[in-house]
Design a protein around this motif. Sequence first.
Motif, short mmCIF file in Angstrom:
data_model
loop_
_atom_site.label_atom_id
_atom_site.label_comp_id
_atom_site.label_asym_id
_atom_site.label_seq_id
_atom_site.Cartn_x
_atom_site.Cartn_y
_atom_site.Cartn_z
N ALA A 1 -15.48 -7.25 12.05
CA ALA A 1 -14.74 -8.24 12.83
C ALA A 1 -13.32 -7.77 13.12
O ALA A 1 -12.75 -8.10 14.16
CB ALA A 1 -14.69 -9.57 12.09
N LYS A 2 -12.74 -6.99 12.22
CA LYS A 2 -11.36 -6.56 12.37
C LYS A 2 -11.17 -5.21 11.69
O LYS A 2 -11.74 -4.96 10.64
CB LYS A 2 -10.42 -7.59 11.73
CG LYS A 2 -8.96 -7.27 11.88
CD LYS A 2 -8.12 -8.33 11.19
CE LYS A 2 -6.66 -7.97 11.24
NZ LYS A 2 -5.85 -8.92 10.52
N LEU A 3 -10.36 -4.36 12.31
CA LEU A 3 -10.07 -3.04 11.75
C LEU A 3 -8.61 -2.72 12.00
O LEU A 3 -8.16 -2.73 13.14
CB LEU A 3 -10.97 -1.97 12.38
CG LEU A 3 -10.64 -0.53 12.08
CD1 LEU A 3 -10.96 -0.23 10.61
CD2 LEU A 3 -11.41 0.41 12.98
N ASP A 4 -7.85 -2.48 10.94
CA ASP A 4 -6.47 -2.02 11.07
C ASP A 4 -6.46 -0.53 10.77
O ASP A 4 -7.23 -0.05 9.94
CB ASP A 4 -5.56 -2.74 10.07
CG ASP A 4 -5.45 -4.21 10.39
OD1 ASP A 4 -5.61 -4.57 11.57
OD2 ASP A 4 -5.21 -4.99 9.45
N TYR A 5 -5.58 0.21 11.42
CA TYR A 5 -5.63 1.67 11.29
C TYR A 5 -4.81 2.20 10.12
O TYR A 5 -5.33 2.87 9.25
CB TYR A 5 -5.19 2.32 12.60
CG TYR A 5 -5.16 3.81 12.54
CD1 TYR A 5 -6.33 4.54 12.39
CD2 TYR A 5 -3.96 4.50 12.64
CE1 TYR A 5 -6.31 5.91 12.32
CE2 TYR A 5 -3.93 5.87 12.57
CZ TYR A 5 -5.10 6.57 12.42
OH TYR A 5 -5.08 7.93 12.37
N LYS A 6 -3.55 1.93 10.10
CA LYS A 6 -2.70 2.42 9.01
C LYS A 6 -2.92 1.58 7.77
O LYS A 6 -3.03 0.37 7.83
CB LYS A 6 -1.22 2.38 9.41
CG LYS A 6 -0.88 3.24 10.59
CD LYS A 6 -1.03 4.69 10.24
CE LYS A 6 -0.68 5.54 11.46
NZ LYS A 6 -0.69 6.94 11.20
N ARG A 7 -3.02 2.22 6.63
CA ARG A 7 -3.32 1.59 5.35
C ARG A 7 -4.69 0.91 5.37
O ARG A 7 -4.92 -0.07 4.70
CB ARG A 7 -2.25 0.59 4.93
CG ARG A 7 -0.90 1.16 4.72
CD ARG A 7 -0.85 1.77 3.37
NE ARG A 7 0.54 2.06 3.03
CZ ARG A 7 0.88 2.80 2.03
NH1 ARG A 7 -0.04 3.32 1.27
NH2 ARG A 7 2.13 3.01 1.79
N VAL A 8 -5.58 1.36 6.17
CA VAL A 8 -6.96 0.94 6.40
C VAL A 8 -7.30 -0.44 5.85
O VAL A 8 -7.37 -0.65 4.65
CB VAL A 8 -7.95 1.97 5.83
CG1 VAL A 8 -9.38 1.58 6.12
CG2 VAL A 8 -7.66 3.35 6.37
N SER A 9 -7.50 -1.38 6.73
CA SER A 9 -7.89 -2.74 6.38
C SER A 9 -9.09 -3.13 7.23
O SER A 9 -9.00 -3.20 8.44
CB SER A 9 -6.73 -3.69 6.64
OG SER A 9 -7.14 -5.01 6.47
N LEU A 10 -10.22 -3.36 6.60
CA LEU A 10 -11.45 -3.74 7.30
C LEU A 10 -11.79 -5.19 6.98
O LEU A 10 -11.57 -5.65 5.87
CB LEU A 10 -12.62 -2.85 6.86
CG LEU A 10 -12.48 -1.36 7.09
CD1 LEU A 10 -13.63 -0.63 6.43
CD2 LEU A 10 -12.43 -1.05 8.56
N SER A 11 -12.34 -5.87 7.94
CA SER A 11 -12.79 -7.24 7.74
C SER A 11 -14.15 -7.40 8.40
O SER A 11 -14.32 -7.07 9.56
CB SER A 11 -11.79 -8.21 8.35
OG SER A 11 -12.22 -9.52 8.19
N PHE A 12 -15.11 -7.93 7.64
CA PHE A 12 -16.46 -8.07 8.15
C PHE A 12 -16.78 -9.52 8.43
O PHE A 12 -16.36 -10.42 7.71
CB PHE A 12 -17.47 -7.47 7.16
CG PHE A 12 -17.34 -5.98 7.04
CD1 PHE A 12 -17.94 -5.16 7.98
CD2 PHE A 12 -16.61 -5.41 6.02
CE1 PHE A 12 -17.82 -3.79 7.90
CE2 PHE A 12 -16.49 -4.04 5.93
CZ PHE A 12 -17.09 -3.23 6.87
N ALA A 13 -17.58 -9.76 9.47
CA ALA A 13 -17.87 -11.11 9.95
C ALA A 13 -18.61 -11.95 8.92
O ALA A 13 -18.32 -13.13 8.77
CB ALA A 13 -18.67 -11.04 11.24
#
Length: 60
Positions: free
Chosen positions: A32-44
């Motif tokens: 659902a969401k992906l940040d690039y620096k300091r890697v942050s992933l969020s799944f639906a």
Amino acid sequence: MNIIDALTWPLLIFTFVLIFRKPFRTLLERLAKLDYKRVSLSFADKMEALNSITSQEELN
């Protein structure tokens, strides 16, 4: 740098994606969401579970 050194990483990544394409596809579909620096992933599915928990708490 010779040709083998130049092609090692791209071939390795291609092989990895080719072998794990089905699990990788399901992960990308759930993402659902992906940040690039300091890697942050969020799944639906986790977000949906969290939303259902918070909506149940609001009802109580």
